[in-house]
Scaffold this motif. Structure first.
Motif, PDB file in Angstrom:
ATOM      1  N   GLU A  37       8.133   2.601   1.152  1.00 28.91           N
ATOM      2  CA  GLU A  37       7.130   1.576   1.425  1.00 28.91           C
ATOM      3  C   GLU A  37       5.774   2.170   1.813  1.00 28.91           C
ATOM      4  O   GLU A  37       4.841   1.433   2.103  1.00 28.91           O
ATOM      5  N   MET A  55      -2.876  -4.965  -3.156  1.00 27.65           N
ATOM      6  CA  MET A  55      -2.697  -4.290  -1.883  1.00 27.65           C
ATOM      7  C   MET A  55      -3.615  -4.901  -0.823  1.00 27.65           C
ATOM      8  O   MET A  55      -3.213  -5.137   0.314  1.00 27.65           O
ATOM      9  N   GLY A  58      -2.347  -8.102   0.852  1.00 32.08           N
ATOM     10  CA  GLY A  58      -1.106  -8.106   1.626  1.00 32.08           C
ATOM     11  C   GLY A  58      -1.309  -7.732   3.082  1.00 32.08           C
ATOM     12  O   GLY A  58      -2.424  -7.542   3.553  1.00 32.08           O
ATOM     13  N   PHE A  60      -0.602  -4.941   5.862  1.00 32.62           N
ATOM     14  CA  PHE A  60      -0.281  -3.526   5.961  1.00 32.62           C
ATOM     15  C   PHE A  60      -0.527  -3.039   7.378  1.00 32.62           C
ATOM     16  O   PHE A  60      -1.328  -3.603   8.123  1.00 32.62           O
ATOM     17  N   THR A  74       3.566  -0.820   4.349  1.00 36.18           N
ATOM     18  CA  THR A  74       3.768  -2.254   4.233  1.00 36.18           C
ATOM     19  C   THR A  74       4.434  -2.788   5.499  1.00 36.18           C
ATOM     20  O   THR A  74       5.009  -2.039   6.277  1.00 36.18           O
TER      21      THR A  74
END
Length: 469
Positions: A37, A55, A58, A60, A74
């Motif tokens: 991940e 990316m 999302g 993180f 992640t």
């Protein structure tokens, strides 16, 4: 924009059965999943053209200051990382000595130390990361020493020097005579803020009359303090159990527990006139210097048992022992019961402590608790055993009324508390011996093993108080 979490953010469920599924995973599997991940911030060779926008959309977690730049993980990978930290501590039996945050940092550092070799071989090795983290964890700084917990205990007792294993409770004059030179030397050492630190300590402790000093080795600083506080409350609990709530309800530990140097109460009578009641410290109990002799007179034969539990609590050994976990939890509940200002909740906490010690079956809890307490506290005294059964059954019914909102009055709650407390010492000692022998004989690894041992033996034999952990 992505929601960048702080390095310290734990996963929402810090358990193997949490958001990552129900399977129990090995450390190697968890770290391999974590590495899968990892997002370095560069488009992977086989990444699609919309990889980077995805990316950014999302959630993180940034992996901290590892001098690599743009290293994110992640949310799922961060969950794996926290689980890996816990499993690493489990593998090294360091759960009670080192924080999960430190273990997490060791894994991250080992990950990035492994990168040069990984770039040469083209493979991130979970085994190399675990080996590096294991080495780093073993090198974590330990804060061995004497941890001092100020206590409002007994202002009229000025000569106390009472030892229980690695812990000792010292009257303020005894403590000052023993540590004055060290404090003065530090104040004059020339270190930054040394005089101010000593001055603030003296000001802070002026309202306390005793200190519990605990020798702790092998722990990280934060965990050492945690162990010392548990040991301090354990020592006070033994004294509370011996002398009772009536004499010890004002006993409190410091180090974060806020206590007023004075109190004022007021009510207005039917004419509107205010009526004041003033209370001034120092708080604590009315015990004098003879308290240690009284304690020894009743509990002296159990000195080795008490000392061995205190040593076990601060050793950091057997961190996954269900026996130790039960005793630590019960100890905490007893301390909370004696410190609780509300009589209803005081009773709830004390009954919960007995439930923790009794390791009850799942059905018929009230009756099962009463009988187990009777076996523990009235093994050699039939009259006392009958009294314990009656008192615990009554207290359990009042406790149920409290937790289910049926509202017994405060007088009924405190009466039920006192009925348990009059036999709390033999009950507590009986359970302590029972847990000690269970630990010696079976070395249980799960709470159900303790329950099975109790079910098998509690009615057929009891043991002498010479057990040690």
């Amino acid at each position: 924009m992505p929601r960048i979490l702080q390095v310290e953010d734990p996963p929402p469920f810090d358990a193997l059965g949490g958001p990552l599924g129900e399977m129990i995973m090995r450390l190697e599997e968890v770290i391999d999943a974590y590495l899968g991940e990892w997002v370095q911030g560069l488009t992977p060779p086989d990444g699609s053209k919309d990889w980077y926008p995805k990316m950014l959309g999302g959630d993180f977690v940034m992996l901290g200051n590892v001098n690599q730049g743009g290293n994110w993980i992640t949310r799922k990978g961060n969950d794996y990382l926290w689980i890996g930290a816990r499993l690493l501590l489990d593998r090294m039996n360091e759960q009670r000595k080192v924080t999960k945050e430190t273990a997490r940092r060791c894994l991250i550092e080992a990950h990035f130390a492994h990168l040069p070799k990984a770039r040469r071989t083209g493979k991130l090795s979970e085994h190399a990361v675990i080996a590096g983290a294991t080495r780093r964890l073993s090198e974590v700084k330990r804060s061995d020493g004497i941890y001092v917990v100020p206590v409002s205990f007994a202002p009229t007792a000025t000569k106390t020097s009472f030892h229980i294993g690695p812990a000792a409770i010292l009257a303020k004059p005894v403590f000052e005579a023993r540590y004055r030179a060290a404090l003065q030397a530090y104040a004059g050492s020339g270190e930054n803020y040394a005089p101010e630190s000593v001055g603030q300590w003296l000001s802070y402790t002026q309202h306390y009359d005793h200190f519990v000093v605990v020798h702790v080795d092998g722990h990280e600083h934060e965990m050492a303090w945690r162990a010392a506080m548990e040991a301090a409350e354990y020592v006070l609990n033994l004294i509370r159990i011996k002398f009772g709530y009536y004499h010890t309800d004002e006993v409190r530990v410091g180090s974060g527990f806020i206590w007023e140097p004075s109190r004022v109460k007021v009510y207005f009578d039917s004419t509107g006139r205010p009526n004041f009641t003033l209370h001034r410290g120092p708080w604590g109990s009315l015990l004098d210097d003879s308290w240690g002799d009284h304690f020894d007179g009743e509990f002296g034969s159990d000195a080795r048992l008490f000392a061995s539990l205190a040593a076990w609590m601060v050793s950091g050994h057997d961190p996954s022992s269900p026996i130790l976990e039960r005793l630590r939890y019960a100890n905490s509940l007893i301390a909370e019961a004696f410190s609780e200002p509300h009589d209803h909740i005081r009773l709830v906490r004390l009954v919960a402590a007995l439930e923790a010690l009794a390791v009850l079956p799942r059905e018929g809890k009230g009756e099962a608790l009463a009988w187990r307490c009777a076996f523990a506290g009235g093994w050699t005294d039939c009259g006392r055993a009958v009294q314990i059964v009656e008192d615990v059954l009554h207290a359990y019914s009042v406790r149920n009324a409290v937790v289910h909102g049926d509202g017994p009055d405060g007088g009924e709650a405190i009466s039920a508390f006192y009925r348990i407390e009059r036999n709390l010492a033999p009950i507590y000692l009986g359970f302590l011996r029972l847990h000690a022998k269970t630990q010696q004989r079976y070395r249980p690894t799960h709470v159900r093993h303790i329950r099975q041992a109790f079910d098998r033996h509690i009615e057929s034999f009891f043991w002498t108080p010479d057990e040690v952990w």
